[in-house]
Design a protein around this motif. Structure first.
Motif: not given
Length: 181
Positions: A103-118
Motif C-alpha cells: 500500500d503506497r497510498s497517500a494524501s497531501f493536505m494544505s491549509l491556508i490560514a488567514f489572519y487580520d487580527g480578529n
C-alpha cells in the motif's frame, strides 16, 4: 487589485502561491519571517498559531501555509511533522520506510490560514495519490515522490502541477472567500 501578505521563509511556496493567487486578481507581498511552529498533533492548530505569529510580526492581514504528506501504510506519518521529517530523512527515507509495503497510498493536505487580527480562517485543500517507487528529479520537498490520483507522474515531473495541487485547492477556496470581503 486586492492584496495580502504571505509570510514564509520558503521561496518555492511563495512562487507557487503568487502564481495561483495572481490568477484570481490578488497581489501577494512576500514577507520573509521566521514563524512560531508549535508542536501539535493538529495541522490546523499549527497553521493557526503560524498565522498569529505572522500577524504579530507584520501587523497587516496575512496568510500562511502549512501542509503535510499523509502516508497510509505509515499510519498517516509524516503528517503534521512533514517539514521536520523531510529535513531529517528526506524523500529517500520515506522510500526506505515503504520499501516492503504494498500500500503506497497517500494524501497531501494544505491549509491556508488567514489572519487580520480578529479571527483565523482556515482553507483546506487535499489531494489523494500515492508514493512513487523511486525519486524523480526536479521539484522541491516531497514533489519528487508524490503521484496524484489521475496522473502517472510525480508533482516534480508534471508540467501542470497546479491542476493537481493540494495548495491550489486551498488557495482557490481562500481567494473565493477573500474576494467577497
Amino acid at each position: 487589485m486586492r492584496q495580502v501578505a504571505f509570510a514564509s521563509t520558503n521561496q518555492n511556496k511563495y512562487r507557487e502561491v503568487q502564481s495561483i493567487l495572481t490568477l484570481h486578481g490578488i497581489e501577494i507581498e512576500f514577507v520573509r519571517v521566521e514563524l512560531v511552529e508549535i508542536q501539535s498533533d493538529s495541522l490546523e492548530a499549527i497553521a493557526k498559531e503560524k498565522a498569529r505569529s505572522a500577524f504579530a510580526q507584520v501587523s497587516k492581514p496575512v496568510i500562511v501555509e502549512d501542509d503535510g504528506l499523509f502516508v497510509s501504510a505509515l499510519g498517516g506519518f509524516p503528517g503534521q511533522y512533514s517539514s521536520y521529517v523531510f529535513k531529517t530523512i528526506g524523500n529517500a527515507g520515506i522510500l526506505r520506510l515503504l520499501s516492503n509495503k504494498q500500500d503506497r497510498s497517500a494524501s497531501f493536505m494544505s491549509l491556508i490560514a488567514f489572519y487580520d487580527g480578529n479571527d483565523v480562517v482556515i482553507f483546506e485543500g487535499r489531494v489523494a495519490g500515492r508514493i512513487s517507487e523511486q525519486e524523480a528529479s526536479g521539484g522541491w520537498g516531497y514533489d519528487p515522490i508524490f503521484v496524484p490520483d489521475d496522473a502517472d507522474l510525480t508533482y516534480a515531473e508534471l508540467q501542470n502541477k497546479d491542476d493537481y495541487s493540494h495548495r491550489r485547492r486551498a488557495l482557490d477556496r481562500f481567494a473565493e472567500w477573500y474576494l467577497r470581503l
